[in-house]
Scaffold this motif. Structure first.
Motif, mmCIF file in Angstrom:
data_model
loop_
_atom_site.group_PDB
_atom_site.id
_atom_site.type_symbol
_atom_site.label_atom_id
_atom_site.label_comp_id
_atom_site.label_asym_id
_atom_site.label_seq_id
_atom_site.Cartn_x
_atom_site.Cartn_y
_atom_site.Cartn_z
ATOM 1 N N GLY A 110 0.971 -1.129 0.400
ATOM 2 C CA GLY A 110 0.158 -0.222 -0.687
ATOM 3 C C GLY A 110 0.708 1.532 -0.019
ATOM 4 N N ARG A 111 2.471 1.037 0.094
ATOM 5 C CA ARG A 111 2.625 2.568 -0.095
ATOM 6 C C ARG A 111 3.969 2.860 -1.115
ATOM 7 N N THR A 112 4.089 3.907 -1.352
ATOM 8 C CA THR A 112 5.452 3.264 -3.136
ATOM 9 C C THR A 112 6.590 3.539 -2.246
ATOM 10 N N HIS A 113 7.376 3.220 -2.557
ATOM 11 C CA HIS A 113 9.106 2.866 -2.415
ATOM 12 C C HIS A 113 9.869 3.428 -3.697
ATOM 13 N N ARG A 114 11.174 3.599 -3.479
ATOM 14 C CA ARG A 114 11.785 4.064 -4.383
ATOM 15 C C ARG A 114 13.245 3.146 -4.202
ATOM 16 N N LEU A 115 13.442 3.061 -5.960
ATOM 17 C CA LEU A 115 14.348 2.360 -5.632
ATOM 18 C C LEU A 115 15.488 2.885 -6.959
ATOM 19 N N LEU A 137 7.949 2.615 -7.658
ATOM 20 C CA LEU A 137 6.420 1.808 -7.168
ATOM 21 C C LEU A 137 5.923 1.255 -6.106
ATOM 22 N N THR A 138 4.853 1.014 -6.382
ATOM 23 C CA THR A 138 3.784 1.338 -4.915
ATOM 24 C C THR A 138 2.853 0.338 -5.552
ATOM 25 N N LEU A 139 4.016 -0.294 -4.202
ATOM 26 C CA LEU A 139 2.560 -2.063 -4.187
ATOM 27 C C LEU A 139 0.941 -1.561 -3.418
ATOM 28 N N ARG A 140 0.401 -2.671 -3.804
ATOM 29 C CA ARG A 140 -0.633 -2.881 -3.763
ATOM 30 C C ARG A 140 -0.917 -2.826 -1.965
ATOM 31 N N ARG A 166 10.120 -9.609 -7.949
ATOM 32 C CA ARG A 166 11.417 -9.241 -9.170
ATOM 33 C C ARG A 166 10.211 -9.289 -10.462
ATOM 34 N N LEU A 167 10.234 -8.163 -10.748
ATOM 35 C CA LEU A 167 9.040 -7.643 -11.696
ATOM 36 C C LEU A 167 9.107 -8.663 -12.480
ATOM 37 N N GLU A 168 10.231 -8.851 -13.563
ATOM 38 C CA GLU A 168 10.365 -10.055 -14.633
ATOM 39 C C GLU A 168 9.277 -11.780 -13.807
ATOM 40 N N GLY A 169 9.153 -11.742 -12.494
ATOM 41 C CA GLY A 169 8.402 -12.633 -12.654
ATOM 42 C C GLY A 169 6.951 -12.769 -12.401
ATOM 43 N N LEU A 170 7.031 -12.803 -10.727
ATOM 44 C CA LEU A 170 5.559 -12.913 -10.288
ATOM 45 C C LEU A 170 5.304 -11.935 -9.331
ATOM 46 N N GLY A 171 6.444 -11.564 -9.566
ATOM 47 C CA GLY A 171 6.810 -10.101 -8.488
ATOM 48 C C GLY A 171 5.975 -8.864 -9.099
ATOM 49 N N ILE A 172 5.275 -8.953 -10.062
ATOM 50 C CA ILE A 172 4.635 -8.198 -11.831
ATOM 51 C C ILE A 172 3.141 -8.066 -10.829
ATOM 52 N N HIS A 173 2.612 -9.237 -9.811
ATOM 53 C CA HIS A 173 1.504 -9.003 -9.359
ATOM 54 C C HIS A 173 1.016 -7.822 -7.891
ATOM 55 N N LEU A 174 2.033 -7.592 -7.428
ATOM 56 C CA LEU A 174 1.982 -7.128 -6.425
ATOM 57 C C LEU A 174 1.830 -5.479 -6.377
ATOM 58 N N THR A 176 0.559 -1.543 -8.534
ATOM 59 C CA THR A 176 -0.777 -0.996 -8.611
ATOM 60 C C THR A 176 -0.348 -0.060 -9.710
ATOM 61 N N GLN A 177 1.115 0.408 -9.466
ATOM 62 C CA GLN A 177 1.998 1.709 -10.407
ATOM 63 C C GLN A 177 3.851 1.608 -10.212
ATOM 64 N N ILE A 178 3.991 1.762 -11.089
ATOM 65 C CA ILE A 178 5.167 1.945 -11.586
ATOM 66 C C ILE A 178 5.832 2.754 -12.603
#
Length: 205
Positions: A110-115, A137-140, A166-174, A176-178
Motif C-alpha cells: 500500500g505504499r510507494t518506495h524508491r529503487l 513503485l507502488t505496491l497494492r 522480481r518484476l520479471e516474474g510473479l512480482g509484477i502481480h504486487l 498498482t503503479q510503476i
C-alpha cells in the motif's frame, strides 16, 4: 552488422558483478561482457558509511565495487552497480528467509518506495564516473493471506532481490503503479550508461 562490431573497446566491458540480470542487460544491448566478483562486504561498507542518504549509499557501493575490480584489472573499462530500496528513508536489503520476505512485503504494501540504481564507470585512466537513477513503485494493499500466497508461489525469487520481488516474474502481480525505466528497476540504468560509453567513443554509433 555484427553486434560485436558495436563495441570499440580493445577488450570486453568488465562488469564488477556476478548478477545474471545485469550481464543479460548489457549483452542484450550488444556489448561483450566479462564478469568478476568485486568481493565487497556491502553491509560492512554500509556501516562505515552510516548516515548517508539512500542515493549516496547506492553510489558509494557501486563505486567500491568498480574500484575493487579495476584495481585487479588495470586498463580495463569497468562498470560497478548497486541498488538501494528506500521506503520513506528506511533502507531494505534482500530478505534472509521467507519470514523476512513476508515482513518486508507487509511493510511495503500500500505504499510507494524508491529503487535507487547507481553506476560507477571506470575508464582506462582509472578515474570513476558515477550516476544514479531512481524508479518509484507502488505496491497494492496486501493482507497476510495474499502475502503468504505470493511468497509460497514465488519461491526462491523472494530471496534474490531487495523488496522480495522480481518484476520479471510473479512480482509484477504486487503492483498498482510503476514509474521509471525498466533497466533502472532491474539494477543497471542502460540508457545513461550507454550515453557515457558513447561520449568515451566506445560505441560505434
Amino acid at each position: 552488422m555484427d553486434p560485436s562490431a558495436l563495441w570499440l573497446g580493445s577488450r570486453p566491458l568488465l562488469l564488477a558483478s556476478t548478477s545474471p540480470t545485469r550481464r543479460a542487460l548489457l549483452e542484450s544491448a550488444g556489448l561483450p561482457v566479462d564478469t568478476q566478483s568485486p568481493d565487497v562486504d556491502e553491509r560492512a561498507l554500509e556501516a562505515e558509511c552510516g548516515g548517508l542518504a539512500p542515493t549516496e549509499l547506492a553510489l558509494a557501493l557501486a563505486r567500491a565495487k568498480a574500484e575493487a575490480v579495476a584495481g585487479r584489472a588495470p586498463g580495463r573499462i569497468v562498470v560497478g552497480a548497486d541498488q538501494v530500496l528506500d521506503c520513506d528513508g528506511t533502507v531494505f536489503h534482500k530478505p534472509a528467509n521467507a519470514e523476512a520476505a513476508r515482513h518486508h512485503l507487509a511493510q511495503l504494501a500500500g505504499r510507494t518506495h524508491r529503487l535507487h540504481s547507481a553506476v560507477a564507470l571506470i575508464g582506462a585512466d582509472g578515474v570513476p564516473e558515477t550516476f544514479v537513477e531512481t524508479a518509484h513503485l507502488t505496491l497494492r494493499p496486501l493482507d497476510d493471506a495474499a502475502i503468504a500466497a505470493y511468497v509460497a508461489l514465488a519461491g526462491a525469487d523472494v530471496l534474490g532481490s531487495v523488496g522480495a520481488y522480481r518484476l520479471e516474474g510473479l512480482g509484477i502481480h504486487l503492483f498498482t503503479q510503476i514509474s521509471g525505466d525498466h533497466s533502472t528497476i532491474l539494477g543497471l540504468p542502460l540508457i545513461p550508461l550507454l550515453a557515457r560509453l558513447r561520449v568515451r567513443q566506445l560505441l560505434a554509433f
